[in-house]
Design a protein around this motif. Structure first.
Motif, PDB file in Angstrom:
ATOM      1  N   MET A 400      19.669  11.901 -40.344  1.00  0.00           N
ATOM      2  CA  MET A 400      19.635  10.448 -40.460  1.00  0.00           C
ATOM      3  C   MET A 400      19.714  10.007 -41.920  1.00  0.00           C
ATOM      4  N   GLN A 401      19.241  10.843 -42.825  1.00  0.00           N
ATOM      5  CA  GLN A 401      19.234  10.546 -44.263  1.00  0.00           C
ATOM      6  C   GLN A 401      18.533   9.210 -44.516  1.00  0.00           C
ATOM      7  N   GLU A 402      19.201   8.259 -45.227  1.00  0.00           N
ATOM      8  CA  GLU A 402      18.527   7.015 -45.578  1.00  0.00           C
ATOM      9  C   GLU A 402      18.404   6.057 -44.402  1.00  0.00           C
ATOM     10  N   VAL A 403      19.266   6.218 -43.390  1.00  0.00           N
ATOM     11  CA  VAL A 403      19.307   5.260 -42.307  1.00  0.00           C
ATOM     12  C   VAL A 403      18.078   5.395 -41.432  1.00  0.00           C
ATOM     13  N   GLY A 404      17.752   4.303 -40.733  1.00  0.00           N
ATOM     14  CA  GLY A 404      16.441   4.276 -40.127  1.00  0.00           C
ATOM     15  C   GLY A 404      16.347   4.356 -38.633  1.00  0.00           C
ATOM     16  N   SER A 406      18.436   5.007 -34.386  1.00  0.00           N
ATOM     17  CA  SER A 406      19.418   5.789 -33.636  1.00  0.00           C
ATOM     18  C   SER A 406      20.798   5.156 -33.572  1.00  0.00           C
ATOM     19  N   CYS A 407      20.939   3.865 -33.851  1.00  0.00           N
ATOM     20  CA  CYS A 407      22.274   3.252 -33.852  1.00  0.00           C
ATOM     21  C   CYS A 407      23.212   3.963 -34.834  1.00  0.00           C
ATOM     22  N   CYS A 408      22.629   4.556 -35.873  1.00  0.00           N
ATOM     23  CA  CYS A 408      23.436   5.158 -36.926  1.00  0.00           C
ATOM     24  C   CYS A 408      24.100   6.462 -36.514  1.00  0.00           C
ATOM     25  N   PHE A 460      28.847  -2.327 -34.900  1.00  0.00           N
ATOM     26  CA  PHE A 460      30.020  -2.962 -35.487  1.00  0.00           C
ATOM     27  C   PHE A 460      29.917  -3.023 -37.009  1.00  0.00           C
ATOM     28  N   LEU A 461      28.737  -3.366 -37.530  1.00  0.00           N
ATOM     29  CA  LEU A 461      28.571  -3.424 -38.982  1.00  0.00           C
ATOM     30  C   LEU A 461      28.728  -2.047 -39.617  1.00  0.00           C
ATOM     31  N   LEU A 462      28.209  -1.017 -38.950  1.00  0.00           N
ATOM     32  CA  LEU A 462      28.365   0.337 -39.479  1.00  0.00           C
ATOM     33  C   LEU A 462      29.825   0.784 -39.431  1.00  0.00           C
TER      34      LEU A 462
END
Length: 623
Positions: A400-404, A406-408, A460-462
């Motif tokens: 996951m690294q910096e992202v917080g 599960s959407c990532c 969508f933003l990602l």
């Protein structure tokens, strides 16, 4: 088979030439065919030489006998293929037609050819399979019949043979003929062929993939993996034939992948050979996406109907996941040309991880759209499946690294494969729209959509972040026939109109972060040429100046317990990207350069522009 044995004995008389003379003349004949000129030999003499060479008994690998067999089989395949392609001169075509009638008529050449299926010389066996397949395909096109010697040999192998080179040859031959018919847009002939094999193909599949099993039988057989992989190719061709068939009646053999899905899933986890696991899993993915044969069919297959067979396959997947299927799935480090490389990073095989993810997401989408009413208890297993998938990906090292949240996983996993990315995004959007009363909308009411990995605004933003907000890449996705982006994009824009607050809050989670100058954007390279694959726009026309797209700082998702950092720039850049896309689509449509009517899409883009850039809205994002 008795017929083959007796015919082979009757056809084994020596030809009029010595081995050396026969080899020279067959070589000369092949050279003539290569140059599209008629051979010098009379038809009867050449037919005698070809038959004599093809009927030779087994010999040493480097003996003239085996060289003659290989050359004669290659010559037959070349001759029949040129007839099928209709690429010869009239004189040569007449010569080849007469030679073919003589060889496969009075001389019954198919008998020694099918006998060569079981040859210990793998080259001879394969060349015999290609020659037989070419002739059967040609025969179906010209007379609507098939050679009885070939038909009986294949049926006999399917009904009685254990894993062996003979069974491999028969499976390969039937698959080859079926593919040629489908690629030639002859689904009716394909069904006619399969009607002859419906029972025997079901029998051989049931032996390798029994419906009720605790273990996969025959797996310890030394030849099992080769035969099983050949069977997988046939199963995909059968599924493709069902999707292309115009008839409402579906043969049992065309449904084998759906009916035996549980056994395929069991094979994926219990087989120790990775070269079997991978194609089996990729077969399940293509069939579940209703795109079997996409790698060899022009334009692929896209059957939009939600058939009961697809629902059956989806149920098998979900039951397996509930029973712990993911825990038994082995995912190795990435493969490289020349074998497996022990790299320093030890990254797992992302082809497998993407396939698993698409299979589970699509199965969940099919299940929930087919039978679970919104808000019913039927959605709970779907949400549990999602959580099981995210947990599995973490176990496999998808960081996951910096992202917080599960959407990532969507962009982390699929950033290098845009077709799978769009399929996954479309499935997650469908799941969210159906389960929103349980998940909660993107604005955060009820159960947080981000915890389930289903927030469509985040996805969508990602996606925009991964392509650096480059509207030209979105244009490529819209024009490309290789992804389902148009369907996904229209559904998302409709939802965006109804949940502007959720979109604004998703934008708040985006914070600018200067990244390494060596950071790459793999999606850009793949998408930038995708429009060239379509037939709707002239490949020579450059739709957009790609070099003019703005380079930008990378942004990542960050979730905190308190108030999130605000990114006014995210909202502004997103809206600008969509508006630029609208303008370029409008220009192309006005010049009749867009491959379809984008009126509805343009209307949605306009409405979203009006709703999302009002001063109050922009102040809400930036305040």
């Amino acid at each position: 088979m008795e017929v083959s044995d007796t015919s082979s004995e009757s056809c084994s008389a020596a030809g009029p030439w010595s081995d050396t003379e026969c080899l020279e003349r067959l070589t000369g004949c092949f050279t003539s065919l290569q140059s599209s000129s008629c051979p010098r030999q009379r038809v009867a003499e050449l037919a005698s030489a070809v038959h004599s060479a093809a009927s030779r008994a087994e010999a040493g690998e480097y003996c003239h006998g085996n060289e003659l067999r290989r050359l004669s089989l290659t010559l037959v395949e070349k001759m029949v293929s040129s007839l099928a392609a209709r690429s010869s001169t009239a004189q040569l075509a007449s010569y080849c037609e007469e030679l073919t009638r003589l060889l496969f008529g009075r001389m019954d050449l198919m008998c020694p050819i099918v006998d060569s299926f079981r040859s210990p010389d793998q080259i001879v066996s394969h060349l015999a399979t290609k020659a037989a397949s070419s002739y059967v395909s040609h025969q179906l096109h010209t007379s609507g019949t098939v050679s009885q010697a070939w038909l009986q040999a294949c049926q006999h192998a399917f009904l009685t043979s254990d894993p062996s080179s003979e069974l491999d040859a028969c499976l390969w031959s039937l698959t080859s003929v079926l593919k040629k018919l489908l690629k030639g847009s002859h689904p009716d002939l394909a069904v006619k062929l399969l009607e002859m094999f419906d029972t025997s193909v079901c029998v051989v599949c049931s032996r390798f993939l029994p419906l009720e099993q605790e273990s996969v039988p025959m797996m310890e057989h030394r030849h099992w993996s080769t035969t099983f992989c050949t069977l997988l190719n046939l199963l995909e061709a059968l599924a493709a034939s069902a999707a292309l068939c115009t008839s409402d009646v579906c043969l049992q053999s065309q449904r084998l992948t759906h009916v035996h899905a549980s056994s395929l899933l069991t094979t994926v986890t219990r087989c120790s050979q990775y070269r079997v696991k991978k194609p089996a899993l990729l077969l399940l993915k293509r069939v579940l996406l209703q795109k079997p044969g996409e790698e060899w069919l022009s334009g692929g297959v896209r059957n939009a109907r939600r058939s009961q067979d697809v629902q059956l396959l989806a149920q098998s997947v979900l039951r397996a996941v509930t029973a712990g299927w993911l825990q038994g799935l082995e995912v190795r480090t990435g493969s490289f040309f020349g074998g497996t490389c022990q790299s320093l990073e030890q990254k797992k095989d992302y082809v497998i991880l993407r396939a698993v993810s698409v299979v589970l997401l699509k199965a969940a989408e099919v299940h929930i759209e087919a039978g679970a009413p919104s808000g019913s208890p039927g959605v709970a297993p779907v949400l549990e499946t999602l959580q099981t998938l995210w947990h599995f990906l973490r176990q496999q090292g998808v960081e996951m690294q910096e992202v917080g949240h599960s959407c990532c996983f969507l962009t982390l996993l699929f950033v290098e494969q845009d077709d799978d990315l769009m399929e996954a995004a479309a499935s997650l959007l469908s799941i969210f729209l159906h389960c929103r009363t349980s998940i909660g909308p993107g604005s955060g009411e009820g159960r947080d959509a981000c915890e389930s990995g289903c927030n469509p605004h985040c996805h969508f933003l990602l996606l925009l972040q991964s392509i650096s907000y480059d509207h030209s890449i979105l244009l490529d996705f819209l024009i490309s026939m290789e992804t389902c982006f148009l369907e996904y994009f229209v559904r998302y824009l409709k939802y965006l109109l109804s949940d502007r607050q959720g979109f604004t809050q998703a934008c708040r989670k985006m914070i600018p972060q200067v990244d390494s100058p060596t950071r790459t954007r793999p999606v850009v390279k793949m998408a930038a040429t995708s429009y060239k694959q379509t037939g709707g726009v002239d490949p020579g026309i450059r739709l957009v100046e790609y070099d003019s797209s703005e380079e930008s700082d990378a942004e990542v998702m960050e979730v905190s317990q308190g108030s999130s950092p605000v990114s006014c720039r995210t909202l502004a850049r997103t809206v600008d990207c969509l508006w630029q896309l609208r303008e370029v689509v409008t220009r192309l449509h006005a010049k009749n350069l867009f491959p379809y009517n984008p009126t509805s899409l343009l209307r949605l883009l306009t409405e979203n522009k009006q709703e999302n850039v009002s001063p109050a809205q922009r102040e809400g994002a930036c305040g």
